[in-house]
Scaffold this motif. Structure first.
Motif, PDB file in Angstrom:
ATOM      1  N   THR A 167     -18.541   8.814  12.096  1.00 45.17           N
ATOM      2  CA  THR A 167     -19.621   7.824  12.053  1.00 45.17           C
ATOM      3  C   THR A 167     -19.034   6.432  11.912  1.00 45.17           C
ATOM      4  OG1 THR A 167     -21.085   9.428  10.999  1.00 45.17           O
ATOM      5  CG2 THR A 167     -21.703   7.102  10.860  1.00 45.17           C
ATOM      6  N   PRO A 189     -18.386   2.649  10.900  1.00 49.03           N
ATOM      7  CA  PRO A 189     -18.828   1.787   9.796  1.00 49.03           C
ATOM      8  C   PRO A 189     -19.268   0.418  10.325  1.00 49.03           C
ATOM      9  CG  PRO A 189     -16.452   1.764   9.932  1.00 49.03           C
ATOM     10  CD  PRO A 189     -16.917   2.694  11.009  1.00 49.03           C
ATOM     11  N   ALA A 238     -19.051  -2.854   8.284  1.00 46.37           N
ATOM     12  CA  ALA A 238     -17.771  -3.348   7.767  1.00 46.37           C
ATOM     13  C   ALA A 238     -17.435  -4.704   8.364  1.00 46.37           C
ATOM     14  CB  ALA A 238     -16.662  -2.334   8.085  1.00 46.37           C
ATOM     15  N   ASP A 254     -11.870  -4.866   9.066  1.00 47.79           N
ATOM     16  CA  ASP A 254     -11.930  -3.485   8.598  1.00 47.79           C
ATOM     17  C   ASP A 254     -12.387  -2.546   9.710  1.00 47.79           C
ATOM     18  OD1 ASP A 254     -11.024  -4.179   6.115  1.00 47.79           O
ATOM     19  OD2 ASP A 254     -13.008  -4.189   5.168  1.00 47.79           O
ATOM     20  N   TYR A 255     -13.343  -3.026  10.498  1.00 50.99           N
ATOM     21  CA  TYR A 255     -13.827  -2.180  11.587  1.00 50.99           C
ATOM     22  C   TYR A 255     -12.720  -1.948  12.620  1.00 50.99           C
ATOM     23  CZ  TYR A 255     -16.746  -0.023  15.098  1.00 50.99           C
ATOM     24  OH  TYR A 255     -17.263   0.894  16.003  1.00 50.99           O
ATOM     25  N   TRP A 274     -10.356   0.603  11.354  1.00 51.39           N
ATOM     26  CA  TRP A 274     -10.956   1.938  11.504  1.00 51.39           C
ATOM     27  C   TRP A 274     -10.885   2.389  12.958  1.00 51.39           C
ATOM     28  CZ3 TRP A 274     -15.132   3.370  14.531  1.00 51.39           C
ATOM     29  CH2 TRP A 274     -15.615   4.680  14.341  1.00 51.39           C
ATOM     30  N   ARG A 303     -21.567  -0.176  18.957  1.00 51.22           N
ATOM     31  CA  ARG A 303     -22.958   0.214  18.649  1.00 51.22           C
ATOM     32  C   ARG A 303     -23.798   0.246  19.915  1.00 51.22           C
ATOM     33  NH1 ARG A 303     -27.794  -1.580  18.103  1.00 51.22           N
ATOM     34  NH2 ARG A 303     -27.221  -3.697  18.735  1.00 51.22           N
TER      35      ARG A 303
END
Length: 246
Positions: free
Chosen positions: A4, A6, A9, A13-14, A17, A92
């Motif tokens: 999933t 984030p 974030a 940070d994204y 990830w 997204r």
């Protein structure tokens, strides 16, 4: 199954990830064929020997002609490339687009699967068109202009990566690595269509043949189309992440 995202974030940070997700995806792509994959390939080869040559030639011709038309034609429209947007927002939007196409592909597969052999045969070009349209939409989401031939060539490689066997995927992934730092052909003249068609058909034929069977054709068609579209979408997301994070 992808983790999933984030989305809330920070950008940094994204992206960290996303790098981890790309690394995991790369390991999966490069994983050698397992016993089940090898058995499925053996079954596929036996089925191919049974299917009349006329059917092979027809399906092959349809795939090449339709793919060439879609990739080189000007009749496929998509939204304007998305600029100035963080990777999280692109991911997204990409997942929202994939969800819509998965649903459309499942409905189309269920309808053609319920219609018997010839309707199931018609599903080959219909599903291929949906897949290519999905790739064009995802290209715009990740800020790429599909009017440029190089971007269409990139999409063709993404398609190959999604639907090639384990023995071919490493070569295609290598071609995608560092894509923007290399020059690329200006036409499809040197493209290996024969291998492209055979890899694609070998990947989907076994599942799609079950779509032609009475009673189970409709649910099988819906599930298979859903999963094939999802696989293509996940491959495209990670291929564009490769470019964005390079």
């Amino acid at each position: 199954m992808p983790a999933t995202p984030p989305f809330a974030a920070s950008d940094a940070d994204y992206e960290a990830w996303a790098r981890g997700e790309v690394a995991h995806w790369r390991r999966e792509v490069l994983k050698p064929a397992g016993a089940l994959d090898r058995a499925a390939r053996g079954v596929q080869q036996r089925i191919n020997r049974v299917i009349p040559e006329r059917v092979h030639e027809t399906v092959t011709a349809v795939i090449e002609r339709l793919t060439r038309t879609i990739l080189t034609g000007a009749d496929l429209t998509t939204g304007d490339p998305l600029h100035g947007v963080a990777l999280a927002e692109r991911d997204r939007r990409a997942r929202a687009a994939i969800e819509g196409y998965r649903t459309a592909a499942a409905v189309e597969g269920g309808v053609t699967g319920a219609g018997g052999f010839w309707m199931a045969m018609a599903d080959f070009p219909a599903l291929l068109t949906l897949k290519i349209k999905l790739l064009f939409d995802l290209s715009a989401v990740y800020g790429r202009d599909t009017e440029a031939f190089g971007e269409r060539l990139f999409l063709l490689h993404v398609f190959q990566l999604a639907f090639s066997g384990a023995g071919r995927r490493a070569d295609v992934l290598q071609a995608l690595d560092g894509w923007d730092a290399r020059e690329h052909p200006a036409s499809l003249d040197g493209f290996d269509w024969r291998r492209f068609q055979q890899e694609y058909r070998d990947y989907i034929d076994l599942a799609k043949l079950a779509q032609m069977l009475p009673v189970i054709g409709a649910p099988v068609g819906a599930v298979v189309n859903w999963r094939l579209t999802e696989r293509l979408g996940e491959t495209a997301i990670n291929a564009y992440r490769l470019r964005a994070l390079a």
